[in-house]
Design a protein around this motif. Structure first.
Motif, PDB file in Angstrom:
ATOM      1  N   ILE A 276       0.733  -1.198  -0.044  1.00  0.00           N
ATOM      2  CA  ILE A 276      -0.181  -0.028  -0.104  1.00  0.00           C
ATOM      3  C   ILE A 276       0.868   1.109   0.163  1.00  0.00           C
ATOM      4  CG2 ILE A 276      -1.834   1.264   1.276  1.00  0.00           C
ATOM      5  CD1 ILE A 276      -2.573  -1.325   2.650  1.00  0.00           C
ATOM      6  N   GLU A 277       0.664   2.057  -1.053  1.00  0.00           N
ATOM      7  CA  GLU A 277       1.382   3.493  -1.138  1.00  0.00           C
ATOM      8  C   GLU A 277       0.537   4.475  -0.733  1.00  0.00           C
ATOM      9  OE1 GLU A 277       4.472   4.087  -1.555  1.00  0.00           O
ATOM     10  OE2 GLU A 277       5.363   2.058  -2.150  1.00  0.00           O
ATOM     11  N   LEU A 278       0.864   4.895   0.665  1.00  0.00           N
ATOM     12  CA  LEU A 278      -0.238   5.784   1.202  1.00  0.00           C
ATOM     13  C   LEU A 278       0.708   6.560   2.172  1.00  0.00           C
ATOM     14  CD1 LEU A 278      -3.276   6.604   1.309  1.00  0.00           C
ATOM     15  CD2 LEU A 278      -3.384   5.219   3.369  1.00  0.00           C
ATOM     16  N   SER A 279       0.236   7.974   2.248  1.00  0.00           N
ATOM     17  CA  SER A 279       1.010   8.600   3.335  1.00  0.00           C
ATOM     18  C   SER A 279       0.628   8.503   4.601  1.00  0.00           C
ATOM     19  CB  SER A 279       1.152  10.156   2.996  1.00  0.00           C
ATOM     20  OG  SER A 279      -0.231  10.684   3.032  1.00  0.00           O
ATOM     21  N   PHE A 280       1.257   8.978   5.722  1.00  0.00           N
ATOM     22  CA  PHE A 280       1.016   8.816   6.989  1.00  0.00           C
ATOM     23  C   PHE A 280      -0.448   9.452   7.020  1.00  0.00           C
ATOM     24  CE2 PHE A 280       2.039  10.571  11.404  1.00  0.00           C
ATOM     25  CZ  PHE A 280       1.380   9.601  12.030  1.00  0.00           C
ATOM     26  N   GLU A 281      -0.344  10.735   6.528  1.00  0.00           N
ATOM     27  CA  GLU A 281      -1.469  11.849   6.711  1.00  0.00           C
ATOM     28  C   GLU A 281      -2.657  11.258   6.141  1.00  0.00           C
ATOM     29  OE1 GLU A 281       2.447  13.731   7.003  1.00  0.00           O
ATOM     30  OE2 GLU A 281       1.382  12.699   5.369  1.00  0.00           O
ATOM     31  N   ASP A 282      -2.518  10.728   4.863  1.00  0.00           N
ATOM     32  CA  ASP A 282      -3.900  10.212   4.130  1.00  0.00           C
ATOM     33  C   ASP A 282      -4.443   9.053   4.828  1.00  0.00           C
ATOM     34  OD1 ASP A 282      -4.033  12.337   2.437  1.00  0.00           O
ATOM     35  OD2 ASP A 282      -3.235  11.392   0.659  1.00  0.00           O
ATOM     36  N   GLY A 283      -3.350   8.008   5.558  1.00  0.00           N
ATOM     37  CA  GLY A 283      -3.901   7.000   6.157  1.00  0.00           C
ATOM     38  C   GLY A 283      -4.799   7.358   7.240  1.00  0.00           C
ATOM     39  N   TRP A 284      -4.598   8.505   7.909  1.00  0.00           N
ATOM     40  CA  TRP A 284      -5.491   8.792   9.093  1.00  0.00           C
ATOM     41  C   TRP A 284      -6.876   9.356   8.521  1.00  0.00           C
ATOM     42  CZ3 TRP A 284      -5.356   7.649  13.734  1.00  0.00           C
ATOM     43  CH2 TRP A 284      -4.398   7.397  14.328  1.00  0.00           C
ATOM     44  N   LYS A 285      -6.792   9.909   7.419  1.00  0.00           N
ATOM     45  CA  LYS A 285      -8.120  10.426   6.681  1.00  0.00           C
ATOM     46  C   LYS A 285      -9.060   9.207   6.325  1.00  0.00           C
ATOM     47  CE  LYS A 285      -6.643  15.047   5.421  1.00  0.00           C
ATOM     48  NZ  LYS A 285      -6.811  16.065   4.066  1.00  0.00           N
ATOM     49  N   MET A 286      -8.071   8.196   5.634  1.00  0.00           N
ATOM     50  CA  MET A 286      -9.092   7.070   5.034  1.00  0.00           C
ATOM     51  C   MET A 286      -9.692   6.326   6.177  1.00  0.00           C
ATOM     52  SD  MET A 286      -6.777   5.446   2.121  1.00  0.00           S
ATOM     53  CE  MET A 286      -8.204   4.222   1.739  1.00  0.00           C
ATOM     54  N   LYS A 287      -9.076   6.264   7.337  1.00  0.00           N
ATOM     55  CA  LYS A 287      -9.837   5.262   8.354  1.00  0.00           C
ATOM     56  C   LYS A 287     -10.668   6.210   9.259  1.00  0.00           C
ATOM     57  CE  LYS A 287      -5.872   5.168  11.613  1.00  0.00           C
ATOM     58  NZ  LYS A 287      -5.108   4.116  12.362  1.00  0.00           N
ATOM     59  N   SER A 288     -10.807   7.513   9.142  1.00  0.00           N
ATOM     60  CA  SER A 288     -11.621   8.158  10.007  1.00  0.00           C
ATOM     61  C   SER A 288     -12.861   8.077   9.489  1.00  0.00           C
ATOM     62  CB  SER A 288     -11.085   9.763  10.004  1.00  0.00           C
ATOM     63  OG  SER A 288     -11.283  10.255   8.683  1.00  0.00           O
ATOM     64  N   LYS A 289     -13.970   8.592  10.530  1.00  0.00           N
ATOM     65  CA  LYS A 289     -15.406   8.619  10.048  1.00  0.00           C
ATOM     66  C   LYS A 289     -16.124   9.745  10.862  1.00  0.00           C
ATOM     67  CE  LYS A 289     -19.404   5.515  10.631  1.00  0.00           C
ATOM     68  NZ  LYS A 289     -20.004   4.269  11.346  1.00  0.00           N
ATOM     69  N   LEU A 290     -17.040  10.419   9.799  1.00  0.00           N
ATOM     70  CA  LEU A 290     -17.518  11.634  10.249  1.00  0.00           C
ATOM     71  C   LEU A 290     -18.773  11.058  11.058  1.00  0.00           C
ATOM     72  CD1 LEU A 290     -18.261  14.550   9.958  1.00  0.00           C
ATOM     73  CD2 LEU A 290     -19.459  14.013   8.015  1.00  0.00           C
ATOM     74  N   ILE A 291     -18.918  11.652  12.399  1.00  0.00           N
ATOM     75  CA  ILE A 291     -19.815  11.330  13.196  1.00  0.00           C
ATOM     76  C   ILE A 291     -20.827  12.355  13.449  1.00  0.00           C
ATOM     77  CG2 ILE A 291     -20.215  10.601  15.691  1.00  0.00           C
ATOM     78  CD1 ILE A 291     -18.665   8.577  14.228  1.00  0.00           C
ATOM     79  N   LYS A 292     -20.449  13.586  13.432  1.00  0.00           N
ATOM     80  CA  LYS A 292     -21.639  14.664  13.650  1.00  0.00           C
ATOM     81  C   LYS A 292     -21.170  15.760  13.080  1.00  0.00           C
ATOM     82  CE  LYS A 292     -24.068  16.617  17.365  1.00  0.00           C
ATOM     83  NZ  LYS A 292     -24.420  16.589  19.077  1.00  0.00           N
ATOM     84  N   GLY A 293     -22.064  16.634  12.348  1.00  0.00           N
ATOM     85  CA  GLY A 293     -21.759  17.753  11.906  1.00  0.00           C
ATOM     86  C   GLY A 293     -21.193  17.764  10.302  1.00  0.00           C
ATOM     87  N   PRO A 294     -20.865  19.005   9.779  1.00  0.00           N
ATOM     88  CA  PRO A 294     -20.758  18.962   8.442  1.00  0.00           C
ATOM     89  C   PRO A 294     -19.222  18.315   8.262  1.00  0.00           C
ATOM     90  CG  PRO A 294     -20.529  20.895   9.285  1.00  0.00           C
ATOM     91  CD  PRO A 294     -21.009  20.472  10.333  1.00  0.00           C
ATOM     92  N   ALA A 295     -19.115  17.802   6.906  1.00  0.00           N
ATOM     93  CA  ALA A 295     -17.601  17.363   6.682  1.00  0.00           C
ATOM     94  C   ALA A 295     -16.683  18.342   6.753  1.00  0.00           C
ATOM     95  CB  ALA A 295     -17.615  16.755   5.060  1.00  0.00           C
ATOM     96  N   GLY A 296     -15.401  17.923   6.956  1.00  0.00           N
ATOM     97  CA  GLY A 296     -14.335  18.869   7.275  1.00  0.00           C
ATOM     98  C   GLY A 296     -13.050  18.301   6.699  1.00  0.00           C
ATOM     99  N   ASN A 297     -11.896  18.860   7.158  1.00  0.00           N
ATOM    100  CA  ASN A 297     -10.628  18.489   6.596  1.00  0.00           C
ATOM    101  C   ASN A 297     -10.353  17.156   6.618  1.00  0.00           C
ATOM    102  OD1 ASN A 297      -9.941  21.232   5.973  1.00  0.00           O
ATOM    103  ND2 ASN A 297      -8.905  21.377   7.870  1.00  0.00           N
ATOM    104  N   PHE A 298     -11.120  16.024   7.573  1.00  0.00           N
ATOM    105  CA  PHE A 298     -10.747  14.846   7.697  1.00  0.00           C
ATOM    106  C   PHE A 298     -11.305  14.037   6.167  1.00  0.00           C
ATOM    107  CE2 PHE A 298      -9.401  15.433  11.824  1.00  0.00           C
ATOM    108  CZ  PHE A 298      -8.741  14.283  11.982  1.00  0.00           C
ATOM    109  N   GLN A 299     -12.568  14.795   5.785  1.00  0.00           N
ATOM    110  CA  GLN A 299     -13.068  14.330   4.570  1.00  0.00           C
ATOM    111  C   GLN A 299     -12.624  14.599   3.184  1.00  0.00           C
ATOM    112  OE1 GLN A 299     -14.930  15.582   7.462  1.00  0.00           O
ATOM    113  NE2 GLN A 299     -14.748  13.278   8.195  1.00  0.00           N
ATOM    114  N   ARG A 300     -11.367  15.775   3.312  1.00  0.00           N
ATOM    115  CA  ARG A 300     -10.700  16.235   2.037  1.00  0.00           C
ATOM    116  C   ARG A 300      -9.574  15.743   2.100  1.00  0.00           C
ATOM    117  NH1 ARG A 300     -14.033  20.802   3.547  1.00  0.00           N
ATOM    118  NH2 ARG A 300     -12.186  21.606   4.686  1.00  0.00           N
ATOM    119  N   PHE A 301      -9.243  15.079   0.829  1.00  0.00           N
ATOM    120  CA  PHE A 301      -7.764  14.582   0.670  1.00  0.00           C
ATOM    121  C   PHE A 301      -6.874  15.550   0.238  1.00  0.00           C
ATOM    122  CE2 PHE A 301      -9.553  10.608   1.840  1.00  0.00           C
ATOM    123  CZ  PHE A 301      -8.895   9.520   1.919  1.00  0.00           C
TER     124      PHE A 301
END
Length: 305
Positions: A276-301
């Motif tokens: 898997i070729e994935l940056s440390f930063e994008d790895g955190w974004k990929m496994k995160s999950k929006l729980i409440k409120g509008p999308a933010g930086n975690f949902q923008r790669f």
């Protein structure tokens, strides 16, 4: 729990619109953690516990999580719940994900970091009996070491006891007030190669507070607080379920050249070894999950590029 008293005092570590009582705000501000008794009801905990057992025994075909096994117990031939020491990324499992969306939990999270909530790391932690102490314990560390996003006060961890936890079965311990410290360099403790279990040396003299909890109690803690856990010395299991939450609009940073550079390299090397070729930063974004409120930086790669 009284969540109606609003203080006019400025707080650095608590959301400005928090409805915590003044005492709760002051305690978290000064200590970097707070315990909420009876935070999660027994019915849900029992359901989560049964799901864990079903996954361990291969009786959950729809399971969506990563299974981590104790390497020592695996070599000894242990099976089922006696060999699994962690389930990771549980926020996508149809049953285990109920914890991260439980209202009683999110009410507290919102009072600490605000209403825009993303789950960034999740796990069910099992300490089986008969494991080696060096595998069963977690060295003194700061969770921010693992996170390439800021600000720190917009991140909070939740850790709920699935039965009574105390010193005998490996409860958490914290260094109260240490969330006001900088992020220290983390490395593997001498003689340990438990993957990604980095720790801090030179701080062992600091006074520690045992976090003794009953079933359903939850401790919420700042990502800079120094903490760890001891080994399970009993003949029973010790289980807890934990999720780290962040404000969805946290900013991602480049940790290259910082004290976090070693964790970035190690994680990216592990991913590369798995193809898997994935940056440390994008790895955190990929496994995160929006729980409440509008999308933010975690949902923008592209938010940090």
């Amino acid at each position: 729990m009284d969540l109606v008293q609003i203080s006019r005092k400025p707080y650095k570590y608590i959301h400005a619109d928090s409805k915590f009582t003044n005492w709760q705000k002051d305690f978290y501000e000064q200590n970097g953690y707070i315990i909420i008794k009876d935070n999660i009801n027994y019915e849900l905990i029992d359901e989560l516990n049964q799901r864990f057992i079903d996954i361990c025994e291969g009786n959950a075909e729809d399971a969506k999580c990563q299974i981590i096994k104790d390497p020592i117990l695996k070599k000894k031939g242990a099976k089922g719940e006696f060999v699994v020491n962690k389930l990771q990324e549980i926020t996508y499992d149809p049953i285990l994900s109920k914890y991260s969306s439980e209202k009683s939990l999110l009410d507290v999270i919102e009072n600490i970091i605000g209403p825009n909530i993303t789950a960034v790391h999740s796990m069910l932690i099992n300490k089986p009996p008969d494991s080696e102490p060096d595998i069963s314990k977690h060295p003194l560390h700061q969770d921010l070491h693992y996170f390439p996003f800021r600000p720190a006060h917009k991140i909070v961890g939740s850790w709920t006891a699935m039965q009574k936890v105390d010193e005998s079965n490996g409860c958490l311990y914290v260094v109260p007030g240490s969330h006001k410290s900088p992020l220290y360099k983390h490395e593997y403790p001498k003689g340990s190669n438990n993957a990604l279990y980095h720790g801090i040396t030179g701080k062992e003299h600091l006074p520690r507070k045992l976090v003794i909890l009953e079933k359903g109690d939850t401790v919420f803690f700042h990502p800079l607080i120094l903490h760890g856990s001891g080994p399970n010395m009993t003949k029973n299991f010790r289980r807890a379920i934990s999720v780290h939450f962040a404000d969805s609009n946290c900013q991602f940073i480049n940790v290259a050249g910082t004290v976090q550079e070693n964790i970035k390299k190690e994680v990216e090397d592990i991913l590369r070894h798995r193809g898997i070729e994935l940056s440390f930063e994008d790895g955190w974004k990929m496994k995160s999950k929006l729980i409440k409120g509008p999308a933010g930086n975690f949902q923008r790669f592209d938010s940090h590029l």
